[in-house]
Write a protein that holds these residues in place. Structure first.
Motif, PDB file in Angstrom:
ATOM      1  N   MET A  55      27.898  64.077  42.511  1.00  0.00           N
ATOM      2  CA  MET A  55      29.183  64.638  42.890  1.00  0.00           C
ATOM      3  C   MET A  55      29.048  66.147  43.043  1.00  0.00           C
ATOM      4  O   MET A  55      28.745  66.851  42.071  1.00  0.00           O
ATOM      5  N   ASN A  56      29.238  66.620  44.254  1.00  0.00           N
ATOM      6  CA  ASN A  56      29.146  68.054  44.552  1.00  0.00           C
ATOM      7  C   ASN A  56      30.504  68.577  44.993  1.00  0.00           C
ATOM      8  O   ASN A  56      31.401  67.809  45.345  1.00  0.00           O
ATOM      9  N   SER A  57      30.636  69.896  44.988  1.00  0.00           N
ATOM     10  CA  SER A  57      31.877  70.549  45.423  1.00  0.00           C
ATOM     11  C   SER A  57      33.089  69.912  44.759  1.00  0.00           C
ATOM     12  O   SER A  57      34.083  69.579  45.422  1.00  0.00           O
ATOM     13  N   LEU A  58      33.004  69.758  43.469  1.00  0.00           N
ATOM     14  CA  LEU A  58      34.067  69.079  42.742  1.00  0.00           C
ATOM     15  C   LEU A  58      35.373  69.858  42.794  1.00  0.00           C
ATOM     16  O   LEU A  58      35.390  71.096  42.798  1.00  0.00           O
ATOM     17  N   LYS A  59      36.473  69.102  42.848  1.00  0.00           N
ATOM     18  CA  LYS A  59      37.812  69.670  42.908  1.00  0.00           C
ATOM     19  C   LYS A  59      38.608  69.177  41.690  1.00  0.00           C
ATOM     20  O   LYS A  59      38.260  68.167  41.074  1.00  0.00           O
ATOM     21  N   SER A  60      39.701  69.861  41.413  1.00  0.00           N
ATOM     22  CA  SER A  60      40.526  69.438  40.281  1.00  0.00           C
ATOM     23  C   SER A  60      41.061  68.020  40.487  1.00  0.00           C
ATOM     24  O   SER A  60      41.251  67.278  39.522  1.00  0.00           O
ATOM     25  N   ASP A  61      41.258  67.619  41.745  1.00  0.00           N
ATOM     26  CA  ASP A  61      41.734  66.263  42.036  1.00  0.00           C
ATOM     27  C   ASP A  61      40.713  65.181  41.684  1.00  0.00           C
ATOM     28  O   ASP A  61      41.049  64.002  41.659  1.00  0.00           O
ATOM     29  N   ASP A  62      39.469  65.595  41.443  1.00  0.00           N
ATOM     30  CA  ASP A  62      38.442  64.624  41.054  1.00  0.00           C
ATOM     31  C   ASP A  62      38.485  64.306  39.557  1.00  0.00           C
ATOM     32  O   ASP A  62      37.760  63.432  39.091  1.00  0.00           O
ATOM     33  N   THR A  63      39.315  65.019  38.821  1.00  0.00           N
ATOM     34  CA  THR A  63      39.429  64.766  37.389  1.00  0.00           C
ATOM     35  C   THR A  63      39.941  63.356  37.147  1.00  0.00           C
ATOM     36  O   THR A  63      41.007  62.974  37.648  1.00  0.00           O
ATOM     37  N   ALA A  64      39.178  62.578  36.398  1.00  0.00           N
ATOM     38  CA  ALA A  64      39.533  61.180  36.145  1.00  0.00           C
ATOM     39  C   ALA A  64      38.504  60.549  35.215  1.00  0.00           C
ATOM     40  O   ALA A  64      37.441  61.132  34.968  1.00  0.00           O
ATOM     41  N   GLU A  65      38.840  59.371  34.727  1.00  0.00           N
ATOM     42  CA  GLU A  65      37.861  58.530  34.044  1.00  0.00           C
ATOM     43  C   GLU A  65      37.148  57.758  35.143  1.00  0.00           C
ATOM     44  O   GLU A  65      37.799  57.130  35.987  1.00  0.00           O
ATOM     45  N   TYR A  66      35.833  57.801  35.148  1.00  0.00           N
ATOM     46  CA  TYR A  66      35.041  57.125  36.168  1.00  0.00           C
ATOM     47  C   TYR A  66      34.425  55.860  35.564  1.00  0.00           C
ATOM     48  O   TYR A  66      33.825  55.901  34.483  1.00  0.00           O
ATOM     49  N   TYR A  67      34.578  54.773  36.282  1.00  0.00           N
ATOM     50  CA  TYR A  67      34.079  53.476  35.834  1.00  0.00           C
ATOM     51  C   TYR A  67      33.099  52.912  36.853  1.00  0.00           C
ATOM     52  O   TYR A  67      33.314  53.046  38.061  1.00  0.00           O
ATOM     53  N   CYS A  68      32.075  52.253  36.359  1.00  0.00           N
ATOM     54  CA  CYS A  68      31.217  51.505  37.266  1.00  0.00           C
ATOM     55  C   CYS A  68      31.563  50.021  37.153  1.00  0.00           C
ATOM     56  O   CYS A  68      32.002  49.548  36.100  1.00  0.00           O
ATOM     57  N   ALA A  69      31.385  49.337  38.251  1.00  0.00           N
ATOM     58  CA  ALA A  69      31.664  47.909  38.335  1.00  0.00           C
ATOM     59  C   ALA A  69      30.550  47.245  39.137  1.00  0.00           C
ATOM     60  O   ALA A  69      29.924  47.891  39.983  1.00  0.00           O
ATOM     61  N   TRP A 107      32.594  45.478  34.173  1.00  0.00           N
ATOM     62  CA  TRP A 107      32.965  46.894  34.153  1.00  0.00           C
ATOM     63  C   TRP A 107      32.256  47.642  33.032  1.00  0.00           C
ATOM     64  O   TRP A 107      32.040  47.082  31.946  1.00  0.00           O
ATOM     65  N   GLY A 108      31.930  48.899  33.315  1.00  0.00           N
ATOM     66  CA  GLY A 108      31.430  49.780  32.276  1.00  0.00           C
ATOM     67  C   GLY A 108      32.583  50.366  31.487  1.00  0.00           C
ATOM     68  O   GLY A 108      33.757  50.143  31.797  1.00  0.00           O
ATOM     69  N   GLN A 109      32.250  51.169  30.488  1.00  0.00           N
ATOM     70  CA  GLN A 109      33.257  51.673  29.561  1.00  0.00           C
ATOM     71  C   GLN A 109      33.964  52.926  30.064  1.00  0.00           C
ATOM     72  O   GLN A 109      34.947  53.315  29.461  1.00  0.00           O
ATOM     73  N   GLY A 110      33.509  53.536  31.123  1.00  0.00           N
ATOM     74  CA  GLY A 110      34.139  54.737  31.638  1.00  0.00           C
ATOM     75  C   GLY A 110      33.503  56.001  31.103  1.00  0.00           C
ATOM     76  O   GLY A 110      33.080  56.060  29.943  1.00  0.00           O
ATOM     77  N   THR A 111      33.443  56.998  31.956  1.00  0.00           N
ATOM     78  CA  THR A 111      32.956  58.318  31.552  1.00  0.00           C
ATOM     79  C   THR A 111      33.907  59.362  32.143  1.00  0.00           C
ATOM     80  O   THR A 111      34.263  59.277  33.313  1.00  0.00           O
ATOM     81  N   LEU A 112      34.340  60.296  31.332  1.00  0.00           N
ATOM     82  CA  LEU A 112      35.384  61.225  31.733  1.00  0.00           C
ATOM     83  C   LEU A 112      34.808  62.428  32.474  1.00  0.00           C
ATOM     84  O   LEU A 112      33.871  63.085  31.992  1.00  0.00           O
ATOM     85  N   VAL A 113      35.378  62.703  33.628  1.00  0.00           N
ATOM     86  CA  VAL A 113      35.035  63.884  34.419  1.00  0.00           C
ATOM     87  C   VAL A 113      36.263  64.787  34.457  1.00  0.00           C
ATOM     88  O   VAL A 113      37.338  64.357  34.887  1.00  0.00           O
ATOM     89  N   THR A 114      36.090  66.017  34.000  1.00  0.00           N
ATOM     90  CA  THR A 114      37.177  66.986  34.013  1.00  0.00           C
ATOM     91  C   THR A 114      36.736  68.200  34.815  1.00  0.00           C
ATOM     92  O   THR A 114      35.723  68.824  34.500  1.00  0.00           O
ATOM     93  N   VAL A 115      37.497  68.511  35.854  1.00  0.00           N
ATOM     94  CA  VAL A 115      37.186  69.643  36.718  1.00  0.00           C
ATOM     95  C   VAL A 115      38.251  70.709  36.497  1.00  0.00           C
ATOM     96  O   VAL A 115      39.433  70.466  36.743  1.00  0.00           O
ATOM     97  N   SER A 116      37.822  71.852  36.043  1.00  0.00           N
ATOM     98  CA  SER A 116      38.758  72.943  35.777  1.00  0.00           C
ATOM     99  C   SER A 116      38.843  73.862  36.989  1.00  0.00           C
ATOM    100  O   SER A 116      37.838  74.149  37.634  1.00  0.00           O
ATOM    101  N   SER A 117      40.062  74.302  37.284  1.00  0.00           N
ATOM    102  CA  SER A 117      40.254  75.168  38.461  1.00  0.00           C
ATOM    103  C   SER A 117      40.248  76.635  38.074  1.00  0.00           C
ATOM    104  O   SER A 117      40.235  76.977  36.913  1.00  0.00           O
TER     105      SER A 117
END
Length: 126
Positions: A82-96, A116-126
């Protein structure tokens, strides 16, 4: 069957992260592997998928040109760069994952995935 996701964290806007998802317990290896994400108060949405051991790949419009999905079949591991991350990308990410192929029109439908996986949190600060 287990899916183990990792790689989330806190990053500034414009930065990069790489997520990983390792699958185990599949009889013949997962066929379809996908990343979904869910932000607070929003529905789970498809981000990117590989429809087969060598693709093709699919991306949500919101991440095209910024995210790249790949997989190492020998390790049963999928990655999301994930490149050029934006604040809108903030979410819990899950693989399936699914053991069998799926029609393209439903590849981003979360109801067709049982693993499903357990989720990994991505937080993008502006």
């Amino acid at each position: 069957v287990q899916l183990q996701a990792s790689g989330g964290g806190l990053v500034q806007a414009g930065g990069s992260l790489r997520l990983s998802c390792t699958a185990s317990g599949f009889t013949s290896g997962p066929y379809v592997m996908c990343w979904f994400r869910q932000a607070p108060g929003k529905e789970r949405e498809g981000v990117s998928c590989l429809n087969g051991p060598r693709g093709p790949t699919y991306y949500a419009d919101s991440v095209k040109g910024r995210f790249t999905v790949s997989r190492d079949n020998a390790k049963n591991t999928m990655y999301l760069q994930m490149n050029s991350l934006k604040s809108d990308d903030t979410a819990e990410y899950y693989c399936a994952a699914r053991e069998f192929r799926i029609i393209v029109g439903r590849i981003f439908d979360p109801t067709v995935y049982v693993n499903w996986g357990q989720g990994t949190l991505v937080t993008v600060s502006s």
